[in-house]
Motif scaffolding. Sequence first.
Motif, PDB file in Angstrom:
ATOM      1  N   GLU A 109       0.510 -17.792  30.666  1.00  0.00           N
ATOM      2  CA  GLU A 109       0.709 -16.755  29.651  1.00  0.00           C
ATOM      3  C   GLU A 109      -0.647 -16.159  29.300  1.00  0.00           C
ATOM      4  O   GLU A 109      -1.690 -16.766  29.547  1.00  0.00           O
ATOM      5  CB  GLU A 109       1.371 -17.331  28.403  1.00  0.00           C
ATOM      6  N   GLN A 110      -0.628 -14.949  28.745  1.00  0.00           N
ATOM      7  CA  GLN A 110      -1.880 -14.301  28.369  1.00  0.00           C
ATOM      8  C   GLN A 110      -2.549 -15.072  27.240  1.00  0.00           C
ATOM      9  O   GLN A 110      -1.891 -15.540  26.311  1.00  0.00           O
ATOM     10  CB  GLN A 110      -1.625 -12.863  27.940  1.00  0.00           C
ATOM     11  N   VAL A 111      -3.864 -15.202  27.338  1.00  0.00           N
ATOM     12  CA  VAL A 111      -4.634 -15.963  26.363  1.00  0.00           C
ATOM     13  C   VAL A 111      -5.861 -15.146  25.961  1.00  0.00           C
ATOM     14  O   VAL A 111      -6.501 -14.518  26.803  1.00  0.00           O
ATOM     15  CB  VAL A 111      -5.077 -17.325  26.942  1.00  0.00           C
ATOM     16  N   THR A 112      -6.174 -15.156  24.666  1.00  0.00           N
ATOM     17  CA  THR A 112      -7.395 -14.538  24.167  1.00  0.00           C
ATOM     18  C   THR A 112      -8.270 -15.615  23.543  1.00  0.00           C
ATOM     19  O   THR A 112      -7.806 -16.405  22.716  1.00  0.00           O
ATOM     20  CB  THR A 112      -7.094 -13.451  23.125  1.00  0.00           C
ATOM     21  N   VAL A 113      -9.537 -15.661  23.978  1.00  0.00           N
ATOM     22  CA  VAL A 113     -10.489 -16.641  23.463  1.00  0.00           C
ATOM     23  C   VAL A 113     -11.782 -15.929  23.105  1.00  0.00           C
ATOM     24  O   VAL A 113     -12.014 -14.774  23.489  1.00  0.00           O
ATOM     25  CB  VAL A 113     -10.774 -17.756  24.494  1.00  0.00           C
ATOM     26  N   GLU A 114     -12.632 -16.626  22.396  1.00  0.00           N
ATOM     27  CA  GLU A 114     -13.946 -16.094  22.076  1.00  0.00           C
ATOM     28  C   GLU A 114     -14.849 -16.235  23.288  1.00  0.00           C
ATOM     29  O   GLU A 114     -14.996 -17.333  23.851  1.00  0.00           O
ATOM     30  CB  GLU A 114     -14.537 -16.854  20.883  1.00  0.00           C
ATOM     31  N   HIS A 115     -15.435 -15.127  23.707  1.00  0.00           N
ATOM     32  CA  HIS A 115     -16.369 -15.169  24.843  1.00  0.00           C
ATOM     33  C   HIS A 115     -17.677 -15.815  24.377  1.00  0.00           C
ATOM     34  O   HIS A 115     -18.251 -15.377  23.367  1.00  0.00           O
ATOM     35  CB  HIS A 115     -16.637 -13.752  25.352  1.00  0.00           C
ATOM     36  N   PRO A 116     -18.164 -16.832  25.047  1.00  0.00           N
ATOM     37  CA  PRO A 116     -19.383 -17.511  24.581  1.00  0.00           C
ATOM     38  C   PRO A 116     -20.612 -16.614  24.570  1.00  0.00           C
ATOM     39  O   PRO A 116     -21.603 -16.930  23.903  1.00  0.00           O
ATOM     40  CB  PRO A 116     -19.548 -18.675  25.570  1.00  0.00           C
ATOM     41  N   HIS A 117     -20.550 -15.479  25.277  1.00  0.00           N
ATOM     42  CA  HIS A 117     -21.687 -14.560  25.287  1.00  0.00           C
ATOM     43  C   HIS A 117     -21.428 -13.311  24.451  1.00  0.00           C
ATOM     44  O   HIS A 117     -22.153 -12.322  24.576  1.00  0.00           O
ATOM     45  CB  HIS A 117     -22.027 -14.181  26.734  1.00  0.00           C
ATOM     46  N   GLY A 118     -20.380 -13.390  23.608  1.00  0.00           N
ATOM     47  CA  GLY A 118     -20.126 -12.320  22.675  1.00  0.00           C
ATOM     48  C   GLY A 118     -18.798 -11.633  22.860  1.00  0.00           C
ATOM     49  O   GLY A 118     -18.383 -11.367  23.999  1.00  0.00           O
ATOM     50  N   GLY A 119     -18.106 -11.360  21.749  1.00  0.00           N
ATOM     51  CA  GLY A 119     -16.842 -10.658  21.778  1.00  0.00           C
ATOM     52  C   GLY A 119     -15.676 -11.568  22.126  1.00  0.00           C
ATOM     53  O   GLY A 119     -15.778 -12.801  22.102  1.00  0.00           O
ATOM     54  N   GLU A 120     -14.553 -10.921  22.465  1.00  0.00           N
ATOM     55  CA  GLU A 120     -13.354 -11.657  22.846  1.00  0.00           C
ATOM     56  C   GLU A 120     -13.082 -11.484  24.334  1.00  0.00           C
ATOM     57  O   GLU A 120     -13.501 -10.499  24.946  1.00  0.00           O
ATOM     58  CB  GLU A 120     -12.144 -11.172  22.041  1.00  0.00           C
ATOM     59  N   LEU A 121     -12.358 -12.438  24.862  1.00  0.00           N
ATOM     60  CA  LEU A 121     -12.001 -12.429  26.273  1.00  0.00           C
ATOM     61  C   LEU A 121     -10.497 -12.632  26.379  1.00  0.00           C
ATOM     62  O   LEU A 121      -9.972 -13.663  25.943  1.00  0.00           O
ATOM     63  CB  LEU A 121     -12.741 -13.555  27.004  1.00  0.00           C
ATOM     64  N   THR A 122      -9.802 -11.636  26.931  1.00  0.00           N
ATOM     65  CA  THR A 122      -8.361 -11.737  27.129  1.00  0.00           C
ATOM     66  C   THR A 122      -8.066 -11.867  28.612  1.00  0.00           C
ATOM     67  O   THR A 122      -8.493 -11.037  29.422  1.00  0.00           O
ATOM     68  CB  THR A 122      -7.636 -10.501  26.565  1.00  0.00           C
ATOM     69  N   LEU A 123      -7.349 -12.937  28.955  1.00  0.00           N
ATOM     70  CA  LEU A 123      -7.030 -13.231  30.353  1.00  0.00           C
ATOM     71  C   LEU A 123      -5.529 -13.285  30.542  1.00  0.00           C
ATOM     72  O   LEU A 123      -4.811 -13.922  29.765  1.00  0.00           O
ATOM     73  CB  LEU A 123      -7.638 -14.576  30.758  1.00  0.00           C
ATOM     74  N   ASP A 124      -5.057 -12.626  31.591  1.00  0.00           N
ATOM     75  CA  ASP A 124      -3.644 -12.691  31.954  1.00  0.00           C
ATOM     76  C   ASP A 124      -3.319 -14.080  32.508  1.00  0.00           C
ATOM     77  O   ASP A 124      -4.222 -14.887  32.758  1.00  0.00           O
ATOM     78  CB  ASP A 124      -3.329 -11.608  32.987  1.00  0.00           C
TER      79      ASP A 124
END
Length: 433
Positions: free
Chosen positions: A409-424
């Motif tokens: 499922e799609q997941v959104t996490v905090e990018h360790p180098h800044g911002g958010e990261l959304t992955l399918d």
Amino acid sequence: MKWSILVATLALMCSCGSHTTKATYQVPDPQDVAMYQVNPRVFAAEKSFLAVAEQLDSIQNLGVNVVWFMPIYEIGQKNSVNSPYCIKDYKGVNPEFGTIDDFKYVVAECHKRGMSVILDWVANHTSWDNEWIEHKDWYTQDEEGNIISPEGTGWLDVADLNFDNPEMCQAMIDAMKFWVLEVGIDGFRCDAADFVPFEFWKQCVDALRAIPDHKLLMLAEGARKDHFEAGFEMNYAWHYLATLRRVFKNFGPSTGVDMSDPRYANVNAASLIQVDENEYDGVPEGCVKLRFITNHDEAVNNSPVVDFHGEQGSLAAFVAATFIRGGALVYGSQEVGYPGKINFFHYVPVDWTSNDVLREEYKRLLSIYNSHPAIRRGEVVAYPDEDVLMFDRKTEGDEVFVAVNVRDEQVTVEHPHGGELTLDPYEYIIETK
């Protein structure tokens, strides 16, 4: 410096160029190994060596630098189940595959393409009709003096060797030297290495490495830490694979996993980071755990596209397995997503032209793997998360960030180098700076 995305997912890969042909041949250091396993019985029903030779350009273009051949030796007939691990003659070739000259040709063609060749070596046991059986004291015996199969294995087609017998040990080493000196191979993948005493492996590897002008790569199929002390540079990452399977089967309504089963409690992406650290605890610098999502033993049960919920899931598993520490393996048929089980006791036809999209993505991933020393040799800086495996690989002049969504499922996490990261679902990204 800004991070650049190298690859995001299977659908984006077609813009990548092909792998560059290697100009020279040399045995790679273990940290730089990208290995391809050849099961001759998926290439042809007969004259398999020549069929493999026809595929060497495709194999080389994947980006591999080591080709591991499963046992090519003559198979015993007594009590046989047609297993290639039932060796009748350690210096003979299975006529099903061709002749020794055919194999020498394949080795030479691999070398021309910059690929080393290692042979599967079956030290623990022989067939019941191997000529060694005349030396009864070369084999393990029961209280009545009867030669026995390896205890507790169910391998009734083979007879267990006695490593307390120095003559047998020397004959084994001499047979291994034959393949190095007469055929030109570059090392061995040693089957069931955990079953064989340390003392023999130390004697054997020392003797092989004493051969002048032959750099060898030695891989032990086992997990014992003393393999490295014996002289092996690589052994198996069984625990990582087991955890990877549990992580992927842990999530998703289609898996049929009972989430109340205590075996699946607290198993998530962060578990892979811990297992990776545990497996490498005590491993000498420069030595490597072979990481994989399938091989001949695993493919008997399922294809990785089944185990990991489709092609995208299998690619995500491959990235999770091989980019966190290195030691990459591709099993022949994996690159085309063969969907069925492969029983290596008999011929299984594989259509090598069936899935160019998947093959190209493996080429792209291995091109990144080969192009960035940080992936193969760099420090691991992990960012634990339940849903996404995230880590940096860092070395002087090179830094790579990898994120793999292990959920369907799609997941959104905090990018360790800044911002958010959304992955399918099962998406991965690889970034460099």
